[in-house]
Design an enzyme around this catalytic site. Structure first.
Site, PDB file in Angstrom:
ATOM      1  N   LYS A 243       0.517  -1.048   0.007  1.00  0.00           N
ATOM      2  CA  LYS A 243       0.159  -0.918  -0.296  1.00  0.00           C
ATOM      3  C   LYS A 243       0.803   1.102  -0.605  1.00  0.00           C
ATOM      4  O   LYS A 243       1.859   1.486   0.319  1.00  0.00           O
ATOM      5  CB  LYS A 243      -0.945   0.208   0.929  1.00  0.00           C
ATOM      6  CG  LYS A 243      -1.670  -1.493   1.612  1.00  0.00           C
ATOM      7  CD  LYS A 243      -2.965  -1.056   2.264  1.00  0.00           C
ATOM      8  CE  LYS A 243      -3.865  -2.317   2.569  1.00  0.00           C
ATOM      9  NZ  LYS A 243      -4.657  -2.212   3.491  1.00  0.00           N
TER      10      LYS A 243
ATOM     11  N   TYR B   9     -12.595  -2.098  -2.832  1.00  0.00           N
ATOM     12  CA  TYR B   9     -12.829  -1.971  -1.121  1.00  0.00           C
ATOM     13  C   TYR B   9     -14.334  -2.472  -1.244  1.00  0.00           C
ATOM     14  O   TYR B   9     -14.881  -2.290   0.016  1.00  0.00           O
ATOM     15  CB  TYR B   9     -12.390  -1.506  -0.855  1.00  0.00           C
ATOM     16  CG  TYR B   9     -11.164  -1.609   0.399  1.00  0.00           C
ATOM     17  CD1 TYR B   9     -10.477  -2.591   0.452  1.00  0.00           C
ATOM     18  CD2 TYR B   9     -10.170  -0.483  -0.571  1.00  0.00           C
ATOM     19  CE1 TYR B   9      -9.050  -3.049   0.625  1.00  0.00           C
ATOM     20  CE2 TYR B   9      -8.859  -0.694   0.034  1.00  0.00           C
ATOM     21  CZ  TYR B   9      -8.420  -2.308   0.845  1.00  0.00           C
ATOM     22  OH  TYR B   9      -7.061  -1.796   1.080  1.00  0.00           O
TER      23      TYR B   9
ATOM     24  N   ASN C 168      -1.480  -0.252   7.604  1.00  0.00           N
ATOM     25  CA  ASN C 168      -0.784  -1.387   7.116  1.00  0.00           C
ATOM     26  C   ASN C 168      -0.400  -2.151   6.360  1.00  0.00           C
ATOM     27  O   ASN C 168      -0.292  -3.538   6.232  1.00  0.00           O
ATOM     28  CB  ASN C 168      -2.149  -2.818   8.372  1.00  0.00           C
ATOM     29  CG  ASN C 168      -3.342  -2.192   7.113  1.00  0.00           C
ATOM     30  OD1 ASN C 168      -2.850  -2.528   5.443  1.00  0.00           O
ATOM     31  ND2 ASN C 168      -4.656  -3.656   7.177  1.00  0.00           N
TER      32      ASN C 168
ATOM     33  N   HIS D   1      -2.224  -5.859   1.876  1.00  0.00           N
ATOM     34  CA  HIS D   1      -3.623  -6.586   1.694  1.00  0.00           C
ATOM     35  C   HIS D   1      -2.907  -7.772   1.090  1.00  0.00           C
ATOM     36  O   HIS D   1      -2.216  -7.829  -0.414  1.00  0.00           O
ATOM     37  CB  HIS D   1      -4.340  -4.911   1.132  1.00  0.00           C
ATOM     38  CG  HIS D   1      -5.646  -6.160   0.382  1.00  0.00           C
ATOM     39  ND1 HIS D   1      -6.489  -6.286   0.619  1.00  0.00           N
ATOM     40  CD2 HIS D   1      -5.495  -7.018  -0.926  1.00  0.00           C
ATOM     41  CE1 HIS D   1      -7.327  -7.055   0.190  1.00  0.00           C
ATOM     42  NE2 HIS D   1      -7.271  -7.331  -0.553  1.00  0.00           N
TER      43      HIS D   1
ATOM     44  N   GLU E  32     -10.594  -9.702  -7.058  1.00  0.00           N
ATOM     45  CA  GLU E  32      -9.524  -8.711  -7.109  1.00  0.00           C
ATOM     46  C   GLU E  32      -8.324  -8.297  -8.014  1.00  0.00           C
ATOM     47  O   GLU E  32      -7.970  -7.011  -8.397  1.00  0.00           O
ATOM     48  CB  GLU E  32      -8.839  -9.029  -5.355  1.00  0.00           C
ATOM     49  CG  GLU E  32     -10.033  -8.467  -4.475  1.00  0.00           C
ATOM     50  CD  GLU E  32      -9.487  -8.697  -3.096  1.00  0.00           C
ATOM     51  OE1 GLU E  32      -7.582  -9.208  -3.100  1.00  0.00           O
ATOM     52  OE2 GLU E  32      -9.634  -8.473  -2.150  1.00  0.00           O
TER      53      GLU E  32
HETATM   54  P1  CMP Z   1      -7.447  -5.094   4.193  1.00  0.00           P
HETATM   55  O1  CMP Z   1      -6.542  -5.997   4.203  1.00  0.00           O
HETATM   56  O2  CMP Z   1      -6.700  -4.534   2.587  1.00  0.00           O
HETATM   57  O3  CMP Z   1      -8.917  -5.023   4.310  1.00  0.00           O
HETATM   58  C1  CMP Z   1      -9.396  -3.571   4.208  1.00  0.00           C
HETATM   59  C2  CMP Z   1      -9.199  -2.528   4.857  1.00  0.00           C
HETATM   60  O4  CMP Z   1      -9.081  -1.614   5.328  1.00  0.00           O
HETATM   61  C3  CMP Z   1      -7.689  -2.970   5.824  1.00  0.00           C
HETATM   62  O5  CMP Z   1      -6.579  -3.455   5.333  1.00  0.00           O
HETATM   63  C4  CMP Z   1      -7.614  -1.713   6.497  1.00  0.00           C
HETATM   64  O6  CMP Z   1      -6.246  -0.717   5.582  1.00  0.00           O
HETATM   65  C5  CMP Z   1      -9.178  -1.000   7.113  1.00  0.00           C
HETATM   66  N1  CMP Z   1      -9.451  -1.092   7.321  1.00  0.00           N
HETATM   67  C6  CMP Z   1     -10.388  -2.467   8.016  1.00  0.00           C
HETATM   68  N2  CMP Z   1     -10.441  -2.150   9.317  1.00  0.00           N
HETATM   69  C7  CMP Z   1     -10.496  -0.150   9.633  1.00  0.00           C
HETATM   70  C8  CMP Z   1     -10.557   0.446  10.437  1.00  0.00           C
HETATM   71  N3  CMP Z   1     -11.516  -0.332  11.695  1.00  0.00           N
HETATM   72  N4  CMP Z   1     -10.118   1.278  10.507  1.00  0.00           N
HETATM   73  C9  CMP Z   1      -9.502   1.664   9.946  1.00  0.00           C
HETATM   74  N5  CMP Z   1      -9.665   1.219   8.599  1.00  0.00           N
HETATM   75  C10 CMP Z   1      -9.618  -0.220   8.617  1.00  0.00           C
END
Ligand code: CMP
Length: 140
Positions: free
Chosen positions: A11, A51, A114, A117, A128
């Site tokens: 990301k 998403y 984070n 993904h 995806e």
């Molecule tokens: P990802 O695995 O890409 O899938 C969905 C994304 O939404 C996740 O990683 C995070 O980047 C984001 N995400 C999921 N839960 C939360 C949350 N509670 N608050 C903010 N961002 C979130």
């Protein structure tokens, strides 16, 4: 077990922090093959589709803003049990709770920013990867 493919994205935070090589290196050292790889900037349209399962979540707009905020690196990763094993390697969503040794556990202190993904199922991979890659961009 069977040879599978999964989609992994580094990301914008992971690219900005110079972690592209670290992520690829971990996947290759584990034994996975990279069968497609590119850097791109997601459009809002792509991000909203990517998403779409989170469309009703309160963080949806912030998530779309974040994933479109800079370049990402997308790759298709191939190997035994790739979907589940790559998910184990990246760790749980919240970097604060992800165990050391996982990508998020080692490099993230945030639930949204984070680093990576990865598809959570074969069905998610099928959906995806088509948002990011054209068929001719995939080897084999
Ligand atoms: P990802 O695995 O890409 O899938 C969905 C994304 O939404 C996740 O990683 C995070 O980047 C984001 N995400 C999921 N839960 C939360 C949350 N509670 N608050 C903010 N961002 C979130």
């Amino acid at each position: 077990m069977a040879v599978e493919r999964t989609l992994l994205l580094v990301k914008p935070d992971g690219v900005e922090r110079g972690l592209i090589g670290e992520v690829i290196s971990r996947l290759e050292r584990k034994g996975f093959k990279i069968v497609a790889l590119k850097m791109l900037k997601m459009t809002r349209e792509q991000a909203e589709e990517f998403y779409s399962v989170h469309r009703e979540r309160p963080f949806f707009q912030e998530l779309v803003d974040f994933i479109t905020s800079g370049p990402i690196v997308a790759m298709i990763v191939e190997g035994e049990n790739a979907v589940e094993t790559v998910r184990i390697m990246i760790g749980p969503t919240d970097g604060r709770k992800a165990p050391p040794g996982t990508i998020r556990g080692d490099f993230s202190l945030d639930i949204m920013e984070n680093i990576v993904h990865a598809s959570d199922s074969k069905e998610s991979f099928e959906r995806e990867h088509k948002i990011v890659f054209k068929p001719e961009e995939i080897i084999g």
